[in-house]
Design an enzyme around this catalytic site. Structure first.
Site, PDB file in Angstrom:
ATOM      1  N   GLU A  62      -5.565   3.059   8.141  1.00 49.00           N
ATOM      2  CA  GLU A  62      -5.755   1.611   8.126  1.00 49.00           C
ATOM      3  C   GLU A  62      -4.386   0.997   8.430  1.00 49.00           C
ATOM      4  OE1 GLU A  62      -7.054   0.058   4.375  1.00 49.00           O
ATOM      5  OE2 GLU A  62      -7.105  -1.999   5.139  1.00 49.00           O
TER       6      GLU A  62
ATOM      7  N   ARG B 143      -5.367  14.946  -2.407  1.00 55.26           N
ATOM      8  CA  ARG B 143      -4.229  14.194  -1.879  1.00 55.26           C
ATOM      9  C   ARG B 143      -2.931  14.877  -2.276  1.00 55.26           C
ATOM     10  NH1 ARG B 143      -5.821   8.594  -0.652  1.00 55.26           N
ATOM     11  NH2 ARG B 143      -3.691   7.852  -0.841  1.00 55.26           N
TER      12      ARG B 143
ATOM     13  N   LYS C 153       0.269   2.741   0.405  1.00 54.27           N
ATOM     14  CA  LYS C 153       0.848   1.732   1.284  1.00 54.27           C
ATOM     15  C   LYS C 153       0.955   0.401   0.577  1.00 54.27           C
ATOM     16  CE  LYS C 153      -1.730   3.301   5.106  1.00 54.27           C
ATOM     17  NZ  LYS C 153      -3.026   2.665   4.999  1.00 54.27           N
TER      18      LYS C 153
END
Ligand code: ATP
Ligand code: MG
Length: 575
Positions: free
Chosen positions: A50, A275, A285
């Site tokens: 994204e 992750r 982010k």
């Protein structure tokens, strides 16, 4: 309506990453699919960031899986920007993300895509679902929707708008698209099952109204698909075979499958992996963006950031970053790797390739009283003991030198073997020198050492066989370049800055002392004209990288990592 960030913490186990062979379970599953002839033996992956921030080292795990799997199996990997939220996305991020992926050495060739390319198709598909009685326009507020959703232990309640006619839904949805409603007035929801044990299946939102300019579609749309509605269909449109994603999407898989099944279109196989987190830093982010926007760091590429641009500026190589990711085992558990292991991987790489030079960070003036004034010698120095092909260079030696302040003690404790009054040490690639006298200023600080050298010890050995216990780095005062050096410490004082107490925030744990600027350092003249990004080992001090802030008059260096390998030490102790 963004991505399922809240789920991330719940599935995290504090497992330390151990280096393993490059094998991982995902590659095995893909191999099985190929052998079984699934997807006609094709392998087509995608990396779907994204564009709401810069990439961080956690993303490298996903990039390495996606591009790496395509590489390994002779397939393809797309780069697709999941740009469904016009409020948070910017061209700057798109450019930075592409730069970072290229820097890692991966190539999406001509397959650069945007979820926004599919807005028309997604709209048509939404209409298709409405016509099939599988989606409806809901006028409940966002808060009410949350309330009606129920909990893990309680089923949700149906919205009073759930059983509208297809005609009414078609009309309302079109009017949503035409901009007839205010933001928040209504949403389009899938009609699935308000009692499903999987909360994602309790009539998830597909479209919301946002009267916002999109970086690619401008003001064409005022309704935007949610990530949940866009993601699986984008994979389907691109013919993705293996949709690899992190663990928090596992609970969304049934929803993605449901959408594709209702639409009757091609479905990829989604496989989730844990992750990758790194101690003493954050992998979000959103949070990294706060560090930038609130001025805790000097931008996304601040060398203290574990963004790829920060690591690059700090001196990290793509090889080191990839080695770190490859050697951190992949499983269906989120892992936190130690920052020390990341540093270890960088050291290993730079040890092989970084030329050695001598620099003095905290200069102490040394005058060699028996060395002829005006005389200069060129001493031969090895560029890289790990790489013979790197050859040698010369460093100038003269009467006035600088050594490191902490390589001298006037009153040394027992285990201090470096320079002290009356003591002899070796100068690297040079001579033995002996400290004869100490010059102090009015405050009593040592400002200069008066030393003698032994001309017989050129090359660092005494013909009479006498030994010294220390070898110091040095530069010639008259020849050295004055440079600025920036030293870094962890950006956070807490191993997991996300794990904060009640009423606290991760920003409470920002290390106020993470940057030390040394404005007057000296380096041997051979580095003159070094370009930003050039990396060196400063002997005894660490690996350093030329910063883009450098000017023609003054080079600026970042310390990438020290030479002390704390991680290797820990491993050795554990056997
Ligand atoms: P962030 O919370 O940092 O914004 P994200 O998951 O929202 O992360 P995306 O832009 O969606 O970021 O990332 C693209 C891909 O990278 C996703 O498939 C995601 O699963 C993966 N990814 C992101 N962070 C990590 C991580 N720490 N470890 C492994 N994969 C990750
Ligand atoms: Mg995110």
């Amino acid at each position: 309506m963004g991505k399922p960030e809240e789920d991330i913490k719940d599935t995290t186990e504090a497992a330390d990453a151990a280096p393993t062979a490059g094998v991982n379970f995902i590659r095995k599953l893909i191999e099985e699919d190929i052998q079984a002839g699934r997807f006609g033996g094709r392998v087509h992956t995608r990396f779907p960031p994204e564009p709401n921030g810069y990439l961080h080292i956690g993303h490298v795990r996903a990039i390495w899986m996606d591009f790496g799997a395509a590489e390994e199996f002779g397939g393809k990997c797309n780069l697709r920007f999941d740009d469904t939220n016009p409020l948070k996305e910017e061209q700057e991020y798109i450019d930075a993300i592409m730069d970072d992926i290229r820097w890692l050495g991966y190539d999406w060739e001509d397959r650069l895509f945007f979820a926004s390319d599919y807005f028309d198709q997604l709209y048509e598909w939404a209409v298709q679902l409405i016509k099939a009685g599988k989606a409806y326009v809901d006028h409940l507020s966002a808060e009410e929707i949350r309330e009606y959703r129920g909990t893990l232990t309680e089923p949700g309640r149906e919205s009073p708008y759930r059983n509208r006619s297809v005609e009414e839904n078609l009309d309302l949805f079109e009017r949503m698209k035409n901009g007839e409603f205010q933001e928040g007035a209504c949403v389009l929801r899938a009609k699935i099952d308000m009692a499903s044990p999987n909360l994602n299946l309790r009539d998830p939102v597909m479209y919301r109204i946002l009267h916002a300019e999109h970086h690619r579609t401008g003001d064409r749309w005022c309704i935007y698909p949610t990530y949940d509605w866009a993601h699986g269909q984008s994979d389907s449109i691109e013919g993705i075979t293996h949709s690899l994603c992190s663990l928090e999407f596992a609970d969304h898989r049934p929803l993605y499958d449901w959408f594709l099944e209702q639409l009757g279109v091609y479905a990829p196989r989604q496989i989730e992996f844990g992750r990758l987190n790194v101690s003493y830093t954050l992998m979000s982010k959103r949070r990294l963006r706060r560090l930038v926007e609130e001025g805790y760091v000097n931008g996304w590429d601040d060398p203290r950031m574990t963004t790829l641009s920060g690591l690059r500026r700090r001196g990290y190589t793509p090889e080191a970053v990839k080695a770190f990711v490859e050697r951190t085992s992949v499983s269906r558990t989120n892992v936190t790797a130690e920052f020390e292991f990341l540093e270890h991987c960088l050291r290993e790489d730079l040890n092989q390739r970084a030329p050695r030079v001598m620099a003095v960070l905290q200069p102490l003036r040394v005058v060699i009283t028996n060395y002829p004034e005006g005389q200069v010698e060129a001493l031969e120095a090895v560029n890289n003991p790990e790489d013979e092909s790197a050859g040698t260079r010369t460093v100038p030696f003269s009467r006035v030198l600088y050594i490191e302040q902490d390589d001298f003690m006037e009153d040394p404790p027992k285990k201090f073997y470096r320079l002290a009054p009356g003591r002899e040490v070796r100068l690297r690639y040079g001579y033995f020198i002996r400290c004869e006298d100490v010059v102090k200023d009015d405050q009593g600080s040592v400002v200069e050492l008066r030393c003698t050298y032994d001309p017989e010890t050129r090359g660092g050995y005494a013909p009479d066989g006498r030994r010294v216990k220390a070898t110091l780095h040095w530069v010639s005062a008259g020849h050295a370049l004055e440079v600025e050096v920036r030293l870094y410490d962890q950006l956070f004082t807490k191993e997991n800055p996300d794990d904060v107490g009640e009423g606290e925030e991760f920003t409470d744990y920002v290390n106020p002392d993470s940057l030390h600027v040394l404005e007057r350092c000296y380096i041997e003249p051979s580095v003159a004209g070094a370009a930003p990004g050039a990396r060196y080992q400063f002997e005894r001090l660490g690996y350093f990288c030329v910063d883009p802030d450098s000017t023609a008059d003054k080079l600026v260096f970042n310390r990438a990592v020290t030479l002390r390998d704390t991680w290797a030490k820990v491993q050795a102790q554990q056997g």
